[in-house]
Design a protein around this motif. Structure first.
Motif, PDB file in Angstrom:
ATOM      1  N   GLN A  50      18.075  47.503  13.768  1.00 32.60           N
ATOM      2  CA  GLN A  50      16.633  47.528  13.555  1.00 32.60           C
ATOM      3  C   GLN A  50      16.189  46.437  12.587  1.00 32.60           C
ATOM      4  OE1 GLN A  50      15.234  51.190  11.853  1.00 32.60           O
ATOM      5  NE2 GLN A  50      13.059  50.651  12.019  1.00 32.60           N
ATOM      6  N   ALA A  51      16.910  46.288  11.484  1.00 35.52           N
ATOM      7  CA  ALA A  51      16.563  45.254  10.509  1.00 35.52           C
ATOM      8  C   ALA A  51      16.870  43.859  11.037  1.00 35.52           C
ATOM      9  CB  ALA A  51      17.317  45.495   9.204  1.00 35.52           C
ATOM     10  N   LEU A  52      17.985  43.702  11.741  1.00 34.72           N
ATOM     11  CA  LEU A  52      18.340  42.382  12.261  1.00 34.72           C
ATOM     12  C   LEU A  52      17.350  41.917  13.326  1.00 34.72           C
ATOM     13  CD1 LEU A  52      22.224  42.738  12.558  1.00 34.72           C
ATOM     14  CD2 LEU A  52      20.924  41.483  10.832  1.00 34.72           C
ATOM     15  N   GLU A  66      12.877  42.411   0.039  1.00 36.94           N
ATOM     16  CA  GLU A  66      11.704  43.270   0.133  1.00 36.94           C
ATOM     17  C   GLU A  66      11.609  43.809   1.555  1.00 36.94           C
ATOM     18  OE1 GLU A  66       8.562  40.652  -0.932  1.00 36.94           O
ATOM     19  OE2 GLU A  66       9.245  40.384  -3.001  1.00 36.94           O
ATOM     20  N   PRO A  67      12.454  44.771   1.892  1.00 39.21           N
ATOM     21  CA  PRO A  67      12.480  45.260   3.280  1.00 39.21           C
ATOM     22  C   PRO A  67      11.151  45.833   3.739  1.00 39.21           C
ATOM     23  CG  PRO A  67      14.416  46.010   2.061  1.00 39.21           C
ATOM     24  CD  PRO A  67      13.494  45.402   1.074  1.00 39.21           C
ATOM     25  N   GLU A  68      10.428  46.518   2.844  1.00 31.04           N
ATOM     26  CA  GLU A  68       9.167  47.127   3.256  1.00 31.04           C
ATOM     27  C   GLU A  68       8.113  46.080   3.555  1.00 31.04           C
ATOM     28  OE1 GLU A  68       9.493  50.180   3.921  1.00 31.04           O
ATOM     29  OE2 GLU A  68      11.467  50.135   2.999  1.00 31.04           O
ATOM     30  N   GLY A  69       8.250  44.910   2.948  1.00 32.93           N
ATOM     31  CA  GLY A  69       7.340  43.808   3.245  1.00 32.93           C
ATOM     32  C   GLY A  69       7.874  42.885   4.318  1.00 32.93           C
ATOM     33  N   ARG A  70       8.955  43.285   4.966  1.00 38.66           N
ATOM     34  CA  ARG A  70       9.592  42.488   6.021  1.00 38.66           C
ATOM     35  C   ARG A  70       9.975  41.093   5.528  1.00 38.66           C
ATOM     36  NH1 ARG A  70       9.188  47.208   7.304  1.00 38.66           N
ATOM     37  NH2 ARG A  70       8.809  47.932   9.447  1.00 38.66           N
ATOM     38  N   ASN A  71      10.327  41.006   4.249  1.00 41.05           N
ATOM     39  CA  ASN A  71      10.769  39.745   3.653  1.00 41.05           C
ATOM     40  C   ASN A  71      12.088  40.021   2.933  1.00 41.05           C
ATOM     41  OD1 ASN A  71      10.854  37.097   2.649  1.00 41.05           O
ATOM     42  ND2 ASN A  71       9.714  37.677   0.807  1.00 41.05           N
ATOM     43  N   ALA A 288      16.222  53.872  -0.717  1.00 38.22           N
ATOM     44  CA  ALA A 288      15.909  53.149   0.512  1.00 38.22           C
ATOM     45  C   ALA A 288      15.216  54.047   1.526  1.00 38.22           C
ATOM     46  CB  ALA A 288      17.182  52.572   1.109  1.00 38.22           C
ATOM     47  N   THR A 289      14.212  53.496   2.214  1.00 37.14           N
ATOM     48  CA  THR A 289      13.577  54.162   3.341  1.00 37.14           C
ATOM     49  C   THR A 289      14.455  53.978   4.578  1.00 37.14           C
ATOM     50  OG1 THR A 289      12.320  52.183   3.900  1.00 37.14           O
ATOM     51  CG2 THR A 289      11.304  53.729   2.358  1.00 37.14           C
ATOM     52  N   GLU A 290      13.980  54.455   5.716  1.00 37.51           N
ATOM     53  CA  GLU A 290      14.771  54.311   6.947  1.00 37.51           C
ATOM     54  C   GLU A 290      14.991  52.839   7.285  1.00 37.51           C
ATOM     55  OE1 GLU A 290      14.606  55.530  11.698  1.00 37.51           O
ATOM     56  OE2 GLU A 290      13.069  56.270  10.286  1.00 37.51           O
ATOM     57  N   PHE A 291      13.923  52.031   7.188  1.00 36.03           N
ATOM     58  CA  PHE A 291      14.078  50.605   7.476  1.00 36.03           C
ATOM     59  C   PHE A 291      14.882  49.918   6.377  1.00 36.03           C
ATOM     60  CE2 PHE A 291      12.790  46.161   7.463  1.00 36.03           C
ATOM     61  CZ  PHE A 291      12.959  45.831   8.806  1.00 36.03           C
ATOM     62  N   GLY A 292      14.660  50.322   5.123  1.00 32.37           N
ATOM     63  CA  GLY A 292      15.444  49.750   4.030  1.00 32.37           C
ATOM     64  C   GLY A 292      16.918  50.060   4.170  1.00 32.37           C
ATOM     65  N   SER A 294      18.454  50.425   7.012  1.00 29.53           N
ATOM     66  CA  SER A 294      18.932  49.533   8.056  1.00 29.53           C
ATOM     67  C   SER A 294      19.202  48.139   7.501  1.00 29.53           C
ATOM     68  CB  SER A 294      17.906  49.454   9.192  1.00 29.53           C
ATOM     69  OG  SER A 294      18.337  48.570  10.206  1.00 29.53           O
ATOM     70  N   ALA A 295      18.347  47.684   6.583  1.00 30.01           N
ATOM     71  CA  ALA A 295      18.570  46.374   5.955  1.00 30.01           C
ATOM     72  C   ALA A 295      19.848  46.389   5.114  1.00 30.01           C
ATOM     73  CB  ALA A 295      17.361  45.995   5.104  1.00 30.01           C
ATOM     74  N   LEU A 296      20.075  47.477   4.391  1.00 32.72           N
ATOM     75  CA  LEU A 296      21.315  47.582   3.604  1.00 32.72           C
ATOM     76  C   LEU A 296      22.541  47.604   4.515  1.00 32.72           C
ATOM     77  CD1 LEU A 296      20.299  50.198   0.869  1.00 32.72           C
ATOM     78  CD2 LEU A 296      20.516  47.726   0.610  1.00 32.72           C
ATOM     79  N   MET A 297      22.432  48.280   5.646  1.00 31.96           N
ATOM     80  CA  MET A 297      23.543  48.290   6.594  1.00 31.96           C
ATOM     81  C   MET A 297      23.803  46.889   7.136  1.00 31.96           C
ATOM     82  SD  MET A 297      24.920  51.252   6.833  1.00 31.96           S
ATOM     83  CE  MET A 297      24.565  52.928   6.299  1.00 31.96           C
TER      84      MET A 297
END
Length: 329
Positions: A50-52, A66-71, A288-292, A294-297
């Motif tokens: 999802q993050a990739l 800044e995963p929540e800001g998509r940056n 981390a949120t759900e999207f965050g 995913s970014a950590l993963m």
């Protein structure tokens, strides 16, 4: 004479039930290890997808997180991870090499096993112990060394410290704390036992005949080591170093306790502030949120692939070296 047109007989040896069971167990164990590695990689890829999909190639070049800001990206933490690991290797390799040579070539037989046990026990000490030691004791003593290096070698970019005043003896020392240099030195003590164990095992396999031949030609002990032991163990030395590098790349708790996290590329190893992939995951996992997540993963997947490449390269070098070929035969 056997006629030329007669086919050669094929020899067949029945290994017996115990050998077949043993071979099956070994194959099953090897297959299980590969399966677990594939499952780990597949799990990380699935959770990171999802993050990739959002970040794409910017994930490798972006410094901010800044995963929540998509940056978000791993450029800064990846550079910090590599720098900490390289500093650790620079300190660990000479220490491990000297220790391995002393144990295998100089130590009396009555204390050799004790030294081997001590080195192995150092590898078993929890990383949090090293981290607490580095934070509350080691860091305060190393700041003086960092200041000295910056004063006399600050003209080298990697040793430059922004905000440091070499002419002011009362200047604050906080610019030198929580640095790549300190974290790397602590990690070096954690990876040195691993490197030492590999080197010592390789050095002990140097052929006795070649050792005696060097002595017969008039070499002293150091001459024998230089002409026989070190060339024989070259592949093992490189492989052990790379195995230690793979261990240093993934270190988490000790680095997390020492560093001051920053999300920008910090090439000055003596200066306050750095980061690593594993420390990033430990720092942001709880909030981390759900999207965050995913970014950590995705960051964890990058670290997994990097350490996998390093460890495979180390195993290949050891296997192709003269010492590795001897140990396999």
């Amino acid at each position: 004479m056997v006629p030329a047109d007669d086919p050669p007989r094929r020899l067949h040896v029945d290994p017996g039930v115990p050998d077949r069971i043993f071979r099956g167990v070994l194959r099953g164990g090897g297959s299980l290890v590969l399966a677990i590695m594939l499952l780990v990689g597949g799990f990380l890829t699935y959770r990171a997808w999802q993050a990739l999909e959002v970040a794409q190639w910017d994930f490798v070049t972006t410094e901010a997180w800044e995963p929540e800001g998509r940056n978000f990206g791993i450029a800064a933490v990846l550079v910090g991870t590599i720098l900490i690991a390289l500093v650790a290797i620079v300190f660990a390799v000479p220490l491990a090499l000297g220790t391995a040579l002393y144990i295998s070539e100089y130590a009396p037989a009555r204390v050799r096993q004790t030294l081997i046990s001590v080195v192995d026990l150092m590898a078993a000490v929890p990383s949090v112990v090293y981290g607490l030691w580095g934070l509350f004791f080691f860091q305060g003593h190393v700041v003086t060394v960092s200041r000295w290096i910056s004063t006399y070698f600050g003209w080298i970019p990697v040793f430059k410290v922004d905000g440091a005043d070499p002419t002011d003896p009362l200047a604050t020392a906080t610019v030198f704390t929580s640095s790549t240099f300190i974290a790397g030195m602590v990690v070096s003590l954690m990876v040195a036992p691993i490197i030492c164990s590999v080197m010592r095992e390789v050095f002990s396999q140097a052929p006795v005949g070649e050792r005696e031949g060097a002595y017969a030609l008039g070499a002293n002990r150091w001459g024998m080591i230089r002409s026989v032991v070190l060339p024989f163990g070259k592949g093992g030395m490189i492989g052990g170093t790379m195995l230690g590098l793979g261990r240093a790349l993934g270190e988490t708790i000790a680095v997390y306790l020492i560093i001051s996290p920053v999300f920008e590329i910090q090439p000055h190893i003596l200066q306050n502030g750095t980061n690593s992939v594993s420390s990033l995951i430990a720092l942001r996992y709880g909030e981390a949120t759900e999207f965050g997540m995913s970014a950590l993963m995705a960051a964890g997947l990058a670290l997994f692939l990097m350490t996998l490449v390093v460890n495979f390269a180390a195993s290949s070098i050891v296997a192709r070296s003269r010492s590795g070929a001897t140990s396999d035969s």
